[in-house]
Each structure stands twice: as structure tokens, then as C-alpha cells.
Design a protein around this motif. Structure first.
Motif, mmCIF file in Angstrom:
data_model
loop_
_atom_site.group_PDB
_atom_site.id
_atom_site.type_symbol
_atom_site.label_atom_id
_atom_site.label_comp_id
_atom_site.label_asym_id
_atom_site.label_seq_id
_atom_site.Cartn_x
_atom_site.Cartn_y
_atom_site.Cartn_z
ATOM 1 N N ALA A 160 28.420 15.960 14.942
ATOM 2 C CA ALA A 160 29.440 15.857 15.995
ATOM 3 C C ALA A 160 30.311 17.110 16.008
ATOM 4 C CB ALA A 160 30.290 14.610 15.764
ATOM 5 N N ARG A 161 30.695 17.582 14.821
ATOM 6 C CA ARG A 161 31.543 18.782 14.755
ATOM 7 C C ARG A 161 30.814 19.988 15.352
ATOM 8 N NH1 ARG A 161 33.944 20.408 9.337
ATOM 9 N NH2 ARG A 161 35.311 21.604 10.716
ATOM 10 N N ALA A 162 29.512 20.100 15.042
ATOM 11 C CA ALA A 162 28.750 21.250 15.545
ATOM 12 C C ALA A 162 28.644 21.182 17.072
ATOM 13 C CB ALA A 162 27.365 21.266 14.902
ATOM 14 N N ALA A 165 31.941 22.182 18.533
ATOM 15 C CA ALA A 165 32.202 23.615 18.333
ATOM 16 C C ALA A 165 31.435 24.454 19.350
ATOM 17 C CB ALA A 165 31.832 24.021 16.908
ATOM 18 N N GLU A 166 30.210 24.002 19.683
ATOM 19 C CA GLU A 166 29.409 24.729 20.692
ATOM 20 C C GLU A 166 30.159 24.864 22.010
ATOM 21 O OE1 GLU A 166 25.611 22.918 21.542
ATOM 22 O OE2 GLU A 166 25.039 23.195 19.433
ATOM 23 N N GLU A 167 31.039 23.874 22.291
ATOM 24 C CA GLU A 167 31.785 23.923 23.553
ATOM 25 C C GLU A 167 33.245 24.309 23.333
ATOM 26 O OE1 GLU A 167 30.474 21.099 26.701
ATOM 27 O OE2 GLU A 167 29.479 20.141 25.001
ATOM 28 N N VAL A 183 41.526 17.622 15.992
ATOM 29 C CA VAL A 183 41.161 18.747 16.863
ATOM 30 C C VAL A 183 42.146 19.885 16.619
ATOM 31 C CG1 VAL A 183 40.789 19.487 19.251
ATOM 32 C CG2 VAL A 183 40.226 17.147 18.572
ATOM 33 N N THR A 184 41.615 21.033 16.238
ATOM 34 C CA THR A 184 42.492 22.162 15.900
ATOM 35 C C THR A 184 42.521 23.217 17.008
ATOM 36 O OG1 THR A 184 40.648 23.138 14.697
ATOM 37 C CG2 THR A 184 42.235 21.880 13.409
ATOM 38 N N GLU A 185 41.565 23.152 17.919
ATOM 39 C CA GLU A 185 41.539 24.111 19.035
ATOM 40 C C GLU A 185 40.978 23.454 20.286
ATOM 41 O OE1 GLU A 185 39.723 28.337 19.050
ATOM 42 O OE2 GLU A 185 40.369 27.899 16.997
ATOM 43 N N ASN A 186 41.618 23.682 21.399
ATOM 44 C CA ASN A 186 41.186 23.206 22.713
ATOM 45 C C ASN A 186 41.098 21.682 22.870
ATOM 46 O OD1 ASN A 186 40.982 25.772 23.866
ATOM 47 N ND2 ASN A 186 38.987 26.083 22.888
ATOM 48 N N PRO A 187 42.161 20.969 22.479
ATOM 49 C CA PRO A 187 42.123 19.505 22.616
ATOM 50 C C PRO A 187 41.925 19.048 24.063
ATOM 51 C CG PRO A 187 44.344 20.273 22.047
ATOM 52 C CD PRO A 187 43.420 21.432 21.874
ATOM 53 N N GLY A 192 35.561 16.821 28.483
ATOM 54 C CA GLY A 192 34.516 17.476 29.271
ATOM 55 C C GLY A 192 33.297 17.839 28.430
ATOM 56 N N THR A 193 33.354 17.610 27.132
ATOM 57 C CA THR A 193 32.238 18.063 26.293
ATOM 58 C C THR A 193 31.064 17.085 26.333
ATOM 59 O OG1 THR A 193 33.093 16.939 24.331
ATOM 60 C CG2 THR A 193 33.776 19.232 24.643
ATOM 61 N N ARG A 194 29.897 17.610 26.006
ATOM 62 C CA ARG A 194 28.696 16.759 25.930
ATOM 63 C C ARG A 194 28.885 15.715 24.816
ATOM 64 N NH1 ARG A 194 24.424 16.325 22.688
ATOM 65 N NH2 ARG A 194 25.009 18.086 21.394
ATOM 66 N N ALA A 195 29.478 16.151 23.687
ATOM 67 C CA ALA A 195 29.665 15.229 22.559
ATOM 68 C C ALA A 195 30.474 14.005 22.981
ATOM 69 C CB ALA A 195 30.374 15.962 21.412
ATOM 70 N N TYR A 196 31.469 14.214 23.838
ATOM 71 C CA TYR A 196 32.288 13.091 24.303
ATOM 72 C C TYR A 196 31.523 12.268 25.344
ATOM 73 C CZ TYR A 196 36.091 10.425 26.333
ATOM 74 O OH TYR A 196 36.872 9.389 26.798
ATOM 75 N N ARG A 197 30.937 12.961 26.309
ATOM 76 C CA ARG A 197 30.244 12.240 27.402
ATOM 77 C C ARG A 197 29.092 11.406 26.868
ATOM 78 N NH1 ARG A 197 30.189 17.217 29.780
ATOM 79 N NH2 ARG A 197 27.923 17.258 29.601
#
Ligand code: SAM
Length: 392
Positions: A160-162, A165-167, A183-187, A192-197
Motif C-alpha cells: 500500500a505504501r509503495a 508513493a508512486e502517486e 500521511v507525511t506528504e500530499n494528504p 485521487g490515488t489508485r490505492a484509495y480508489r
């Protein structure tokens, strides 16, 4: 928009919130009426509004008035800025600072003002938090981190982290729960990420995840989430393999649950209140009860100012009623779990003590507390079991 124009917009939104409207609703309405504002502007205005609401009393003290303008003047001063540079009266900027808008130094302010607490809540907070009171109330004045739960039904933490990170979404594991990522960057990019969708991760506070991790749920366990709401905890429990049935007194709160469960790749059945008596018994009944939300006031700072002693008493009655109604749905040998995102003993230990006085067959087997000092929201969890010599 210029920084000054964003402050002017925040003043407008804050005035509506102080008049009783919900911050989220006012912000959405403002964005609809100001289509020229970009996403960066909207995010900045939102941050101004929520920062000022979290620190309403100190901002008003330093800004000289409990108004949108006073709060923003105070916020700029507390951040070490010079209001004269923003409050210029130029086009779209707030009017220049008046001679009577000097405000006062925070050093001279009473403790409740410095800690941004309503006066009436200081004694119950001190009683509930003891030596932790000042640092916890200070923590409530700051922004909450954004946390994700890795959905064990779909992904390992590293995977999931990887994917995130890709996005461009950086994360780090958080000690509150094995599934928790901070989340440390871009919360703002998360949704909009694939991991979330694709359901590899869900937005869920880390302490809320810790509550779920502490519960006896897994493959073969039948769980009733009696106050399921949007289903954050139901989803976390289902991801651990439990068979989860979700209930809420207001079924509209569970509206998004089927879609969230589909995305997460888990099955969650919902049950109406009338159908509960024929739903059988459960190994675990979780009552994640309605409460003041005081542990989550970093995220919902308006609630801090709207809570009243009368509402707190009403919540205690609702919490007691929920425990008394739901306890009979626990199977023999099963667990009744009571959780709140409150820091107040009145809604936590004391509610459980009152329940046990009314239903003495229930034994307290575990009790835990989390505060924003642990990183996540404040939570309370009590687990009770029925004395088997005294079946229902
Ligand atoms: C703290 S929220 C639940 C949050 C949810 N468990 C989660 O983790 O996302 C409390 C919920 O209890 C529901 N509720 C209020 N009174 C209730 C009652 N008497 N019986 C069952 N649910 C109730 C509310 O509608 C609300 O959705």
C-alpha cells in the motif's frame, strides 16, 4: 487570490460559522459562489477557518473580538505576522486595522483562553485527564495528521505504501496500530490515488484503528456494529475476517457503506432496528456511541464551542440507553464493547459504571484510553463480559 483576499474570504466564512452555520457547509457554499477560486485558494481558506476555530478563544483575545475579523486578526498575530500587511483595505483585502483592534497579549489571558476551552469544560477536563490535561488541551489546538488504514483484505502495508508513493503520497507507519499510516506528504491527493480508489487504503484515524485492533474479532467471529454510522469501524473489523452486521438508529448514516465495502472487498450486512430481535446473538457487539466528540475536536473544532452541559447530559442518557438495549444481543461468552471518541470521564468510565450498576451481571474485562498526545484522536474503549452464572 492574494493572501489578503484569502483572509477576507476566511473572515466571511467564519462570521457565518459563528452565527451557527456548519463550517463544511459554508465552505462548500462559498466555493460555489466564487468559481474563480482555485483548489489552492479553497484549501488555504479552509485551513484559515479551521485553525481559527480550533484556537477561537486565543485568537479572539489577541484579535480583540470574537468575530470573523477578530479571529483572523488574532490568528495572524499569533502566527507572528503583521496584520497591517494583510489588512490594507486594498481591493479584496480586509479593511485596515483600527485603533480599537489592538487586542491583548496572550500572556495575560486566563488559562481557559490560552488553552482554547470553554470555561465550563475546564473542571471536567482536569478531572478526566489529570496531569495530562494541559498537554492534551494544547494538542487539541493543533491540526490533526491524516491517517490511513491499510486494508488487510486487499494489501500488505509495504504494498500500500509503495502504491501511494508512486502517486506522490508519502506515508510512514504509525505505532498506534499495525495497519496505520500517517500521511507525511500530499494528504489532499489521497482520494485521487489508485490505492484509495481500489480499496487498498481507507481514511481512518489511527486511534480508531487501535480501538478496532483491541477487539476480539477475526475469522469465525460474528460482530454487530450497533452504532455503525459511516462504517469506519465495521470496515476495519470486516477486513480482519469477521462477519460484520452493521446497524444504526439513523440508517441514512450507513448510506455509503455498501459502496465502501465493495471497494474494500469485504461483505457487510446492514440490519434495521426492527429486525434486530431476529438477527440472532453476536460474539461481539460494538457500541461506538454518539458522544461529545471531544477527542476529535482537532478535526471538528466547531463542536468544542457548541457543546453545552445540557447536551452532555443528553448524550450520557443516550449512551446508557444504547448499552442497555444492545447488551442482550451478545451471545453467551461474548463481548460487549463500548467506545467513544470522548476525553470526558462523564461519557466514558462513568457511563460504564452507571451501566454496570443497572446491569450487574456485566464485568469490566478491559478499559483503555487514547489521547491526541498518542498521535491520533482521543478514544475510550471498555470491554465487558457477562457473568455466565447469570445468563440473560
Ligand atoms: C460515533 S458515531 C459512529 C461512528 C462509526 N462507528 C465509525 O467508526 O465510523 C455514532 C453513531 O451512533 C448512531 N446512533 C445514535 N443514537 C443511536 C442509538 N440509540 N442506537 C444506535 N445508533 C445510534 C448515530 O446515528 C451515529 O451514526
Amino acid at each position: 487570490m492574494t493572501p489578503a483576499a484569502r483572509i477576507a474570504a476566511a473572515i466571511e466564512v467564519l462570521d457565518a460559522v459563528l452565527a451557527g452555520e456548519a463550517a463544511e457547509k459554508v465552505l462548500t457554499g462559498w466555493a460555489r459562489g466564487h468559481r474563480f477560486a482555485g483548489s489552492g485558494d479553497r484549501a488555504a481558506i479552509r485551513d484559515h477557518v479551521f485553525d481559527a476555530l480550533r484556537c477561537r478563544r486565543s485568537c479572539a483575545w489577541v484579535g480583540g473580538a470574537d468575530t470573523g475579523r477578530g479571529l483572523m486578526l488574532g490568528a495572524v498575530r499569533l502566527a507572528g505576522g503583521a496584520p497591517e500587511e494583510m489588512f490594507t483595505g486594498a481591493r479584496f483585502a480586509p479593511a485596515p486595522v483600527g485603533a480599537d483592534e489592538g487586542g491583548e497579549s496572550l500572556e495575560d489571558a486566563p488559562e481557559a483562553v490560552r488553552l482554547d476551552m470553554p470555561d465550563w469544560l475546564m473542571p471536567p477536563m482536569a478531572e478526566s485527564l489529570g496531569d495530562d490535561c494541559t498537554p492534551v488541551l494544547e494538542a487539541l489546538r493543533r491540526r490533526a495528521p491524516v491517517f490511513l488504514r491499510v486494508n488487510a483484505a486487499k494489501a500488505e502495508v509495504a504494498e500500500a505504501r509503495a502504491a501511494l508513493a508512486e502517486e506522490g503520497v508519502s506515508t510512514r507507519p504509525h505505532p498506534l496500530a499495525e495497519t496505520a499510516l500517517e500521511v507525511t506528504e500530499n494528504p489532499r491527493r489521497v482520494q485521487g490515488t489508485r490505492a484509495y480508489r481500489e480499496g487498498l487504503v481507507e481514511l481512518q484515524d489511527a486511534a480508531s484503528q487501535a480501538v478496532c485492533a483491541a477487539l476480539p474479532a477475526g475469522p469465525g467471529t460474528r460482530v454487530l456494529d450497533y452504532c455503525a454510522g459511516g462504517g469506519g469501524k465495521a470496515l476495519a473489523l470486516a477486513a480482519r475476517g469477521a462477519e460484520v452486521v452493521a446497524h444504526d438508529a439513523d440508517p441514512r448514516r450507513m448510506r455509503d457503506l455498501p459502496e465502501r465495502a465493495r471497494r474494500a472487498g469485504v461483505r457487510i450486512e446492514t440490519v434495521a432496528t426492527e429486525a434486530l430481535p431476529s438477527a440472532g446473538r453476536f460474539d461481539l457487539v460494538l457500541c461506538d456511541a454518539p458522544c461529545s466528540g471531544s477527542g476529535a475536536w482537532r478535526r471538528s473544532p466547531e463542536a468544542k464551542w457548541r457543546l453545552t452541559p445540557a447536551r452532555l447530559r443528553e448524550l450520557q442518557e443516550i449512551q446508557m440507553d444504547i448499552l442497555l438495549r444492545s447488551c442482550d444481543l451478545v451471545a453467551p461468552g461474548g463481548t460487549l464493547a463500548y467506545a467513544t471518541c470522548s476525553l470526558l470521564a462523564a461519557e466514558n468510565d462513568r457511563t460504564v459504571a452507571a451501566f454496570r450498576a443497572a446491569a450487574p451481571a456485566w464485568r469490566l474485562v478491559d478499559q483503555r484510553r487514547w489521547t491526541p498526545r498518542d498521535g491520533g484522536d482521543g478514544f475510550y474503549l471498555a470491554q465487558l463480559m457477562r457473568d455466565e452464572t447469570d445468563p440473560p
